[in-house]
Every structure is written in structure tokens, then in C-alpha cells.
Design an enzyme around this catalytic site. Structure first.
Site, PDB file in Angstrom:
ATOM      1  CB  CYS A   1       3.360  -1.668  -6.262  1.00 43.39           C
ATOM      2  SG  CYS A   1       4.377  -0.241  -5.793  1.00 43.39           S
TER       3      CYS A   1
ATOM      4  CB  CYS B   1      10.058   0.280 -10.495  1.00 47.72           C
ATOM      5  SG  CYS B   1       9.431  -0.602  -9.042  1.00 47.72           S
TER       6      CYS B   1
END
Length: 358
Positions: free
Chosen positions: A102, A199
């Protein structure tokens, strides 16, 4: 008259990024806050609600400190790069760390590029790590001052270009410092609970996530020892990690550990503690922050997962794409799919995805 540098700060809705933005304002930068709207599981309302709340908190924080706020929709690429990769790696027998995909491809790959395209001079985050210029015009990535919060590991796959246009305002602070500063500023996030989850999972166990999005992950199979003898049945290879001891549920004179996972035969291979260590690993998809691999034959400190204690290893071979390490003694829990990250003293040199061990 000296021009004011413009920096876009990735505001997450947490205390760290909020204080990072304030520190930059106090240092004289012109600040714009940017929030990334990532993919959430439509079947998990707690995740969707949590993201909505984070966006509102981030917008509220930006308003309180008096900076513009931008919400950037990265859902499509986040799903493709992070979520699909997370699922596919688990199904292939690996144990991934999606943050290291990410950061270079989403947070820096999209947010930083957007900021620079808008004319920003820098992109900043609330990571606990430090950047320092070198005499040759490049930058080096250093561990954060707060070793308990150091996040240089998850930044190890960033390029020299990405880091050279970045600021990390919290690198010289402790978490306690950050909370005190947030409290003094009356920021609503000052006492926010620390997040320990990925997340997109929030408070959900990754096993439940996999079962919902890849039911084949729960395919049972044989548990075998190193001699190939069948000892029992597992509930899905994706639910086990190399080096794991708990949860194997096979009676024996001493505890079993997960030694390997054979995705082709759907077999979980277990052994005793004496069998659980490896002295060698090889990586793929390596990244070197300086742009060149370190010197072969040297001793370096290595982290084999986030928050792992660094251990010493010799760099046996290194190219731009892969490297091979030899540890001073057998190390338990070296896990394909995780990242091996190299350090020389306080400097993070880069790393790669662990491909195999022996």
C-alpha cells in the site's frame, strides 16, 4: 522574498497525522490535508462506519487547524493492489503484509503523485521515521527516535524519488510527545485509542474476512510431520502461519510448530521446536532506497516482520531484484510473503518479499 513551501499531509483521522500537520504549520509550511477514501467491505458495516467516522474526524481536524481538506477516492486501485493481492497471497500459501504494498503504490503512488501534480513541494505523513539528506544529494531513511513506535520497516519499499519529496515530522518525537502536543492543542484525537489492525479489517479477524471473500481458503486438509505421516486435519492453510505453535491441536509429547505450508497438496507440515528454525532466506521484488544494493558479505541487522527484534545476518548475494541472507543461528518464524528489511546501524537500506527459506 523567500517562497513558502507547500506540503500535502496525509490526514488519516488519527492523532499522529494531525500532529504532523500542526508541526509543519509551525515550521512555516503551507499545508493542505488530504484523506484517502479506501475500499471497505460492504458486508462489514463496522468497517464502513469506521471509515466514514475517520473521514469526518480528518475533515474536522483540518478545519480546526485551518488548512484546506481534500478527500481522494482511491477505492478501485486500493482493492486491486491491496485487497486482491492480500487474498491471492493467502490462497497461494503465503502470509502477506499489505502495508508494504500500500505505501509505495497507494499512499505514495497515488496521494503523493496527486499532491505533486497539484504543485506541492512535498508530501508528508505521520509515520515514526526520519529522513536525512546525504552529501551526494540523496536521502536516507532512519529509524524513528521512539524505537517502540519506529515505522521505518513499513516504508522500506519506497523509492529514492518518493522519499526525496517526503517529510516525516514525527521522526524525532515519542508517542507520548505526540499525545501531549495534541492535548495542548485541544485536538479531539488527542486521546484516541491506538489502532493495531489492518485498515480494511478494523476489528475483524482476517480469517472471517477470507472466509467471506475467498471461501476456498477454508478447505480442510492433512496435517503431516516432516516424514509425511498424517497426524490430523487442518481447517485451511490460510489460517496458519510459519512458526505458529498454538491452534494446531494435536496431542504430542512436546508442542508442534508450523514448519511449512504446501499449497499444491493442501498440506500443513509441522515439527518440533528443533525443526522450526532456518538459517537462510531468499527474497524477490527487492527495493534498495539508495538505488544500489548493499555490499555483499557484510553483516546487517534484519527484521523479518513488523515489530520483530532485529537480528544479525550476512548478506550472501544481492542484486537489484533479490537478495539472500544467512543468519548467525537458526531463526524461527521466517515466513514467505512477509518482508525482510535490512538496516545498517540506524539506516534502513531497503528490503524484499521473503520467497523461500532453508
Amino acid at each position: 522574498m523567500k517562497s513558502v513551501k507547500h506540503v500535502y499531509v496525509a490526514l488519516s483521522g488519527g492523532v499522529d497525522s494531525a500532529v504532523a500537520a500542526v508541526r509543519l504549520l509551525e515550521a512555516g509550511y503551507r499545508v493542505t490535508a488530504i484523506f484517502m477514501q479506501t475500499w471497505h467491505d460492504p458486508h462489514a458495516r463496522t468497517v464502513a462506519d469506521s471509515e466514514l467516522e475517520q473521514a469526518e474526524v480528518a475533515a474536522s481536524t483540518a478545519k480546526k487547524i485551518g488548512v484546506p481538506f481534500i478527500c481522494l477516492d482511491v477505492r478501485e486501485k486500493f482493492y486491486r493492489v491491496v485487497i486482491r493481492s492480500f487474498i491471492e497471497q493467502y490462497l497461494s500459501g503465503l502470509t502477506p503484509n499489505p502495508c508494504l504494498f500500500c505505501n509505495p503504490q497507494i499512499k505514495w503512488g497515488l496521494l503523493q503523485e496527486y499532491a505533486l501534480d497539484q504543485g506541492a513541494d512535498y508530501f508528508a505523513t505521520g509515520h515514526y521515521a526520519r529522513l536525512k539528506p546525504t552529501t551526494n544529494g540523496k536521502v536516507e531513511l532512519f529509524r524513528g527516535f521512539d524505537r517502540g513506535k519506529d515505522q521505518s520497516y513499513v516504508l522500506a519499499m519506497l523509492s529514492q524519488h518518493q522519499l526525496s519529496r517526503s517529510l516525516l515530522p514525527l521522526g524525532d518525537l515519542t508517542k507520548a510527545d505526540v499525545r501531549r502536543l495534541a492535548g495542548a492543542l485541544n485536538l479531539s484525537v488527542a486521546g484516541q485509542k491506538e489502532s493495531q489492525d489492518l485498515c480494511f479489517l478494523r476489528n475483524e479477524d482476517y480469517r472471517a474476512f477470507l472466509q467471506r471473500h475467498a471461501p476456498e481458503a477454508a478447505a480442510p486438509g492433512e496435517i503431516v510431520n516432516l516424514a509425511g505421516e498424517v497426524l490430523g486435519e487442518h481447517q485451511g492453510l490460510a489460517f496458519y502461519t510459519i512458526g505458529q505453535r498454538r491452534g494446531i491441536r494435536i496431542a504430542a509429547s512436546e508442542p508442534y510448530f508450523v514448519i511449512d505450508k504446501d499449497a499444491q497438496t493442501n498440506r500443513l507440515i509441522v515439527g518440533y521446536a528443533k525443526d522450526a528454525g532456518n538459517k537462510h532466506l531468499q527474497t524477490a521484488r527487492s527495493n534498495w532506497i539508495s538505488g544500489l544494493p548493499p555490499e555483499e558479505g557484510g553483516q546487517y541487522q534484519v527484521m523479518i516482520r513488523y515489530r520483530a527484534n532485529p537480528v544479525s545476518a550476512k548478506l550472501k548475494e544481492a542484486s537489484m531484484d533479490e537478495f539472500r541472507l544467512e543468519f548467525n543461528q537458526p531463526l524461527r518464524g521466517i515466513t514467505p510473503g512477509q518482508f525482510a528489511v535490512l538496516y545498517q546501524d540506524e539506516v534502513c537500506l531497503g528490503g524484499g518479499i521473503i520467497k523461500r527459506t532453508w
